[in-house]
Design a protein around this motif. Structure first.
Motif, PDB file in Angstrom:
ATOM      1  N   SER A   1      24.225  44.954  53.843  1.00 23.67           N
ATOM      2  CA  SER A   1      23.997  43.382  53.755  1.00 23.67           C
ATOM      3  C   SER A   1      24.307  43.276  52.411  1.00 23.67           C
ATOM      4  CB  SER A   1      22.596  43.061  54.086  1.00 23.67           C
ATOM      5  OG  SER A   1      22.552  41.788  53.326  1.00 23.67           O
ATOM      6  N   ILE A   2      25.265  42.185  51.878  1.00 15.79           N
ATOM      7  CA  ILE A   2      26.067  41.368  50.476  1.00 15.79           C
ATOM      8  C   ILE A   2      24.982  40.135  49.693  1.00 15.79           C
ATOM      9  CG2 ILE A   2      27.704  41.294  49.102  1.00 15.79           C
ATOM     10  CD1 ILE A   2      28.100  43.805  50.882  1.00 15.79           C
ATOM     11  N   SER A   3      24.925  40.382  49.069  1.00 16.85           N
ATOM     12  CA  SER A   3      23.378  39.146  48.257  1.00 16.85           C
ATOM     13  C   SER A   3      24.665  38.536  47.566  1.00 16.85           C
ATOM     14  CB  SER A   3      22.729  39.934  47.655  1.00 16.85           C
ATOM     15  OG  SER A   3      22.611  40.873  46.844  1.00 16.85           O
ATOM     16  N   LYS A   4      24.795  37.650  46.826  1.00 16.60           N
ATOM     17  CA  LYS A   4      25.290  37.146  45.437  1.00 16.60           C
ATOM     18  C   LYS A   4      25.128  38.021  44.460  1.00 16.60           C
ATOM     19  CE  LYS A   4      24.794  32.234  46.533  1.00 16.60           C
ATOM     20  NZ  LYS A   4      23.762  30.838  45.890  1.00 16.60           N
ATOM     21  N   HIS A   5      24.124  38.783  43.855  1.00 11.70           N
ATOM     22  CA  HIS A   5      23.618  39.438  43.287  1.00 11.70           C
ATOM     23  C   HIS A   5      24.647  40.962  43.443  1.00 11.70           C
ATOM     24  CE1 HIS A   5      22.418  42.137  39.737  1.00 11.70           C
ATOM     25  NE2 HIS A   5      21.942  43.530  40.519  1.00 11.70           N
ATOM     26  N   LEU A   6      24.872  41.718  44.533  1.00 11.86           N
ATOM     27  CA  LEU A   6      25.602  42.790  45.198  1.00 11.86           C
ATOM     28  C   LEU A   6      27.221  41.693  44.499  1.00 11.86           C
ATOM     29  CD1 LEU A   6      25.663  45.627  45.877  1.00 11.86           C
ATOM     30  CD2 LEU A   6      25.679  44.650  47.504  1.00 11.86           C
ATOM     31  N   MET A   7      27.360  41.237  45.603  1.00 17.43           N
ATOM     32  CA  MET A   7      28.974  40.213  44.938  1.00 17.43           C
ATOM     33  C   MET A   7      29.010  40.472  44.006  1.00 17.43           C
ATOM     34  SD  MET A   7      31.878  40.351  47.137  1.00 17.43           S
ATOM     35  CE  MET A   7      31.000  39.665  48.460  1.00 17.43           C
TER      36      MET A   7
ATOM     37  N   THR B   1      23.904  38.008  58.330  1.00 19.53           N
ATOM     38  CA  THR B   1      22.392  36.448  58.406  1.00 19.53           C
ATOM     39  C   THR B   1      21.820  36.989  57.365  1.00 19.53           C
ATOM     40  OG1 THR B   1      21.609  38.153  60.039  1.00 19.53           O
ATOM     41  CG2 THR B   1      22.995  37.443  61.159  1.00 19.53           C
ATOM     42  N   GLY B   2      21.312  37.884  56.774  1.00 24.19           N
ATOM     43  CA  GLY B   2      20.358  36.991  55.560  1.00 24.19           C
ATOM     44  C   GLY B   2      21.471  37.293  54.456  1.00 24.19           C
ATOM     45  N   SER B   3      22.320  37.107  54.112  1.00 27.65           N
ATOM     46  CA  SER B   3      23.439  36.766  52.883  1.00 27.65           C
ATOM     47  C   SER B   3      23.467  35.004  52.657  1.00 27.65           C
ATOM     48  CB  SER B   3      24.562  37.004  52.792  1.00 27.65           C
ATOM     49  OG  SER B   3      25.405  37.132  51.838  1.00 27.65           O
ATOM     50  N   SER B   4      23.228  35.106  51.832  1.00 27.64           N
ATOM     51  CA  SER B   4      23.454  33.893  50.927  1.00 27.64           C
ATOM     52  C   SER B   4      24.541  32.839  50.386  1.00 27.64           C
ATOM     53  CB  SER B   4      22.558  33.463  49.728  1.00 27.64           C
ATOM     54  OG  SER B   4      22.372  34.482  48.612  1.00 27.64           O
ATOM     55  N   ILE B   5      25.479  33.971  50.495  1.00 26.40           N
ATOM     56  CA  ILE B   5      26.925  33.918  50.432  1.00 26.40           C
ATOM     57  C   ILE B   5      27.541  32.618  51.221  1.00 26.40           C
ATOM     58  CG2 ILE B   5      29.860  34.725  49.481  1.00 26.40           C
ATOM     59  CD1 ILE B   5      27.698  37.371  48.967  1.00 26.40           C
ATOM     60  N   ASN B   6      28.761  31.590  50.482  1.00 32.31           N
ATOM     61  CA  ASN B   6      29.334  31.316  51.767  1.00 32.31           C
ATOM     62  C   ASN B   6      30.346  32.257  52.070  1.00 32.31           C
ATOM     63  OD1 ASN B   6      30.886  29.267  52.919  1.00 32.31           O
ATOM     64  ND2 ASN B   6      30.194  27.226  52.378  1.00 32.31           N
ATOM     65  N   ILE B   7      30.043  32.416  53.184  1.00 34.44           N
ATOM     66  CA  ILE B   7      31.737  33.429  53.201  1.00 34.44           C
ATOM     67  C   ILE B   7      32.606  33.101  53.745  1.00 34.44           C
ATOM     68  CG2 ILE B   7      32.935  35.186  55.082  1.00 34.44           C
ATOM     69  CD1 ILE B   7      29.736  35.916  55.875  1.00 34.44           C
ATOM     70  N   ARG B   8      33.359  31.852  54.321  1.00 32.91           N
ATOM     71  CA  ARG B   8      33.914  30.945  54.150  1.00 32.91           C
ATOM     72  C   ARG B   8      34.747  30.893  53.197  1.00 32.91           C
ATOM     73  NH1 ARG B   8      36.523  26.120  54.048  1.00 32.91           N
ATOM     74  NH2 ARG B   8      34.397  24.748  54.356  1.00 32.91           N
ATOM     75  N   GLU B   9      34.195  29.484  51.708  1.00 33.64           N
ATOM     76  CA  GLU B   9      34.279  29.728  50.836  1.00 33.64           C
ATOM     77  C   GLU B   9      34.717  31.125  49.913  1.00 33.64           C
ATOM     78  OE1 GLU B   9      31.240  27.597  48.779  1.00 33.64           O
ATOM     79  OE2 GLU B   9      31.357  25.492  49.975  1.00 33.64           O
ATOM     80  N   HIS B  10      33.665  31.639  50.031  1.00 33.20           N
ATOM     81  CA  HIS B  10      34.208  33.138  49.043  1.00 33.20           C
ATOM     82  C   HIS B  10      35.641  33.878  49.381  1.00 33.20           C
ATOM     83  CE1 HIS B  10      33.442  37.834  47.661  1.00 33.20           C
ATOM     84  NE2 HIS B  10      34.582  37.508  48.964  1.00 33.20           N
ATOM     85  N   MET B  11      36.202  33.711  50.581  1.00 37.27           N
ATOM     86  CA  MET B  11      37.624  34.217  51.344  1.00 37.27           C
ATOM     87  C   MET B  11      38.769  33.089  51.012  1.00 37.27           C
ATOM     88  SD  MET B  11      37.317  36.245  55.260  1.00 37.27           S
ATOM     89  CE  MET B  11      35.210  37.626  55.104  1.00 37.27           C
ATOM     90  N   GLN B  12      38.390  32.484  50.470  1.00 35.21           N
ATOM     91  CA  GLN B  12      38.990  30.892  49.834  1.00 35.21           C
ATOM     92  C   GLN B  12      39.347  31.540  48.185  1.00 35.21           C
ATOM     93  OE1 GLN B  12      36.953  26.831  51.935  1.00 35.21           O
ATOM     94  NE2 GLN B  12      39.098  26.288  50.947  1.00 35.21           N
TER      95      GLN B  12
END
Length: 831
Positions: free
Chosen positions: A702-708, A639-650
């Motif tokens: 929690s997966i942040s953009k930085h951690l990703m 819920t707190g992640s700034s990652i667009n998960i669908r775009e990431h998986m695509q």
């Protein structure tokens, strides 16, 4: 006789098995200021007490009778109750919980009082001896008849009683036992106790001098006398008096050869000689050194009226407890306790010398050092493998103690286990692994280990040799150890002894209940996956067999905990989808079709494949629905992640299909690229990068953009993908070649290195895997910004590939052994 009641049934302490009872009674006994609440099978301290009644108890000031707490069976059987009891047990760890030794207690009982030499210094030990004689007249472990243990303990107790002219009935019974049983002593079959050939003949001589009626003119004793003479010839007495050796543990067997003043230079900081009460008692009687007496007073006070065969064993006990919890698969319930234990061990760890069985042990050994090294390294402590140089000869042979006549199998077994937790350039661990593997491979099933008598030790060895650490799935390991674990195992030193905090019913019962509870969850997940599989109509595809159970088994055997249920479901679904796309490309694919699929993924539009075959449409529809489901579920937990998960998986899927497109173009052109070019693309097309980067949302972090970004760039991810690709290539090489595929790591390497054979190329690739695994192990175990659960997922994925692709493709075509293992881990309960 002290009697207790458990669940309404009466039993006497002397009748309680040391371990093995399935009943749990919380019986509280306060000895000095310490209170214990154990299962009834672990009343070691109570068993060691004199036979007294409740009415006569006041004369034993150290014992206070408390009301027992009877726990309802329904509570006892619950996992929560067992976990709580084990936490209480772990909170009481001190110098080591170990069974009494009649042999050593008798030596302490012989010490005369400082104030009156006609009286014993420790009269309570004589009372213990009198009340702990067994029905057959012997002394020793009451639940396991080991002839050397019984005769040695019996002779020692008789000498002690005769010294003070006490216990005439006990003496008569003991003499009768020896007359009936001493002839059973035979040639050494590998079951001699430590130093027995030195100690026993000395004890017999003392018994003879005191007028005890013990037969000595029998063939077995002549053989033992021969063993003694040979050993004495091997012992340079100048060395005994110049450097510490294991002889210090058996000094009472060399009384005529020892310079007692010189030997005092090796007294331990605790006042003992190698933590041996009997050796220390012998030295005291010859020297009157007060440090020895203070040590013995402390042990008698702590253990209560008796002494064990060695004390303290705080490091030994702690390490074996942690190892047992981990091997049984229940360590996750005790992480704070395990950290405290390993912090304690690390405080006494020496990178130059290693450790011994206790904090005061100045003589280190390979057994405790191996166990300590492996557990400390696995938990992120900085330890160097150079410590094993202390246990290696100039011929690259390893030993437990300098000058030992032969190995114990269990110490070399633990060396082998330690050698597998190797980092890059840990060359000594490579030597240790090769040496230990060769030694253990040559063991005979009838071999008797000199340090322990375990329930299924040979089966433990066989399993470890057949299932190396980097390819053994944790749940399969735990299931095997649950079967092999012995709650009644005995250990061997001068006498046989028990470790109730290492071997007990509580551990195994929790392990079984926990394994079966997790197994039930896994079975439910399989049903969910099978319904998903049927709904997507994957079963209608002619080229795609039923891989659901195999795919789920792989991840469930590694990330098995209940909290990772959602991770297992989506990991399995994604892995199956990735495999489906790969098979689709193999059987129906062309570069043009792959480009259409790639465009549909980038646009996330199923209509772009509507003109393609029904097989493609089924695959893409399943992919589309499942990824949308993953995105929805991941968004709930992130819920707190700034990652667009669908775009990431695509994006990850697009990278996979792009790499598969390159593979398809190479196959169409019959092109064999350079080895480096091949690996650059193949480590992506193997499908692990997209699988992992899509599954990590369900690792509880929690997966942040930085951690990703850290994860994407991590060496851990790179190594996992490399190991997966090379394992896959080796396992599927023959099948893929028959299918017409020309580009693989094997063919690419052979083209660059003209003249080498296929087997040489595979050997080279296996070398890359081995070195990559060492580097991955270091990456996994070294703390970093990437959470451990995410690194663990990558690490376990590499392990899965090592397991699935040993020499064939066990994913698409499971072997009988694989099918049997799946049945054992996923469907057969632990019993």
């Amino acid at each position: 006789m002290i009697s207790f009641r458990a669940y309404g049934s009466n039993f006497s302490v002397h009748d309680v098995p040391y371990a093995g009872s399935s009943d749990y009674a919380r019986i509280s006994c306060r000895l000095q200021s310490r209170e214990y609440k154990f299962p009834s099978c672990q009343l070691q301290r109570c068993k060691a007490l004199p036979s007294v009644t409740k009415e006569s108890a006041p004369c034993h000031e150290s014992l206070q009778f408390l009301e027992e707490e009877t726990v309802p069976a329904s509570t006892t059987d619950s996992k929560a109750y067992m976990i709580e009891e084990m936490r209480k047990l772990l909170a009481t760890l001190d110098d080591g919980e170990i069974s009494p030794s009649a042999y050593d207690t008798a030596w302490v009982a012989r010490i005369p009082s400082q104030s009156n030499a006609t009286c014993p210094e420790f009269p309570e030990t004589l009372e213990w001896i009198a009340h702990n004689q067994l029905p057959d007249g012997s002394w020793g472990d009451r639940n396991h008849f080991q002839i050397y243990d019984r005769v040695l303990s019996t002779v020692s107790c008789l000498v002690a009683l005769k010294t003070w002219n006490l216990g005439h009935d006990n003496i008569n019974k003991g003499e009768r036992f020896l007359k009936q049983n001493i002839y059973k002593l035979t040639k050494d079959k590998g079951d001699l106790l430590c130093g027995f050939e030195l100690i026993f003949m000395t004890m017999l001589e003392e018994a003879k001098q005191k007028g005890l009626d013990i037969p000595i003119d029998i063939p077995a004793l002549k053989i033992l006398q021969g063993y003694r003479q040979k050993k004495l010839q091997k012992i340079p007495l100048e060395m005994v008096h110049s450097i510490p050796t294991t002889i210090l543990y058996s000094l009472e067997g060399l009384q005529d050869h020892i310079n007692w003043e010189k030997i005092l230079q090796f007294i331990g900081t605790d006042g003992s000689f190698l933590s041996s009460p009997s050796a220390t008692a012998c030295v005291y009687m010859h020297t009157k050194d007060p440090r020895c007496l203070e040590y013995l007073k402390g042990v008698v006070k702590k253990v209560k009226n008796s002494v064990p065969c060695q004390y303290a064993i705080d490091l030994f006990e702690r390490l074996w407890i942690v190892d047992t919890l981990e091997r049984l698969g229940i360590d996750r319930y005790f992480q704070p306790e395990i950290k405290n234990i390993l912090d304690y061990v690390y405080k006494y760890w020496s990178d130059k010398k290693g450790i011994g069985w206790g904090r005061e042990s100045y003589l280190k050994d390979i057994d405790d050092t191996s166990m300590g090294f492996r557990l400390l390294r696995l938990h992120g402590y900085k330890v160097t493998p150079d410590v094993f140089l202390n246990f290696m000869s100039s011929e690259d042979k390893f030993f437990c103690f300098p000058g030992e006549s032969y190995h114990g199998a269990s110490d070399i077994f633990n060396l082998y286990r330690a050698s597998q937790v190797a980092f890059a350039n840990d060359n000594i661990l490579t030597k240790a692994k090769n040496y230990a593997h060769k030694y253990l491979s040559q063991l005979d099933k009838a071999y008797l280990d000199k340090w322990s008598a375990k329930k299924n030790f040979f089966q433990e060895v066989e399993f470890e040799l057949s299932n190396q650490w980097n390819s053994c799935l944790p749940r399969a390991y735990s299931k095997s150890y649950i079967h092999n674990y012995g709650p009644n195992d005995i250990w061997i030193a001068k006498t046989i002894y028990r470790l109730p905090f290492v071997n007990n019913e509580l551990f195994i019962n929790l392990a079984k209940e926990d394994f079966n509870a997790c197994q039930s969850i896994h079975q439910s997940e399989i049903q969910t996956l099978l319904r998903w599989w049927a709904a997507l109509k994957f079963g209608d595809l002619p080229f795609f067999g039923d891989k659901v159970v195999t795919a789920h088994f792989s991840i469930a055997s590694c990330m098995f905990e209940p909290e990772f249920s959602e991770l297992r479901l989506f990991y399995t679904k994604y892995a199956l989808l990735s495999s489906t796309l790969d098979d689709l490309a193999d059987y129906y694919g062309s570069p043009a079709q792959t480009r259409c699929i790639l465009e549909a993924i980038r646009s996330w539009d199923p209509s772009l494949v509507s003109h393609l075959s029904e097989e493609v449409q089924i695959c893409f529809s399943g992919l589309y629905r499942t990824i949308n489901e993953m995105v929805k579920s991941a968004s709930k937990v992130q819920t707190g992640s700034s990652i667009n998960i669908r775009e990431h998986m695509q994006e990850q899927l697009a990278k996979l299909i792009s790499a598969q497109l390159v593979d398809a173009e190479w196959m169409e052109r019959k092109h064999i690229p350079s080895f480096e070019t091949y690996l650059s693309n193949a480590t992506v097309s193997v499908g692990m990068q997209d699988l992992l980067l899509s599954s990590i949302f369900f690792c509880g972090e929690s997966i942040s953009k930085h951690l990703m970004q850290e994860i994407k760039n991590s060496r851990c991810l790179q190594l996992t993908c490399l190991i997966a690709r090379l394992c896959n290539d080796i396992g599927t090489y023959q099948f893929e070649r028959e299918k017409g595929e020309v580009a693989s790591s094997i063919t690419c390497y052979m083209r660059e290195n003209r003249g080498i054979t296929e087997s040489q190329a595979i050997e080279h690739l296996q070398g890359i895997i081995d070195e990559s695994w060492k580097e991955l192990t270091e990456e996994f175990l070294t703390p970093s910004q990437i959470p451990r659960s995410i690194k663990r997922l990558m690490f376990e994925t590499a392990r899965i590939f090592q397991f699935i692709y040993p020499k064939k493709d066990n994913f698409k075509d499971p072997s009988k052994a694989m099918a049997s293992l799946i049945q054992n881990v996923l469907y057969k309960p632990a019993e």
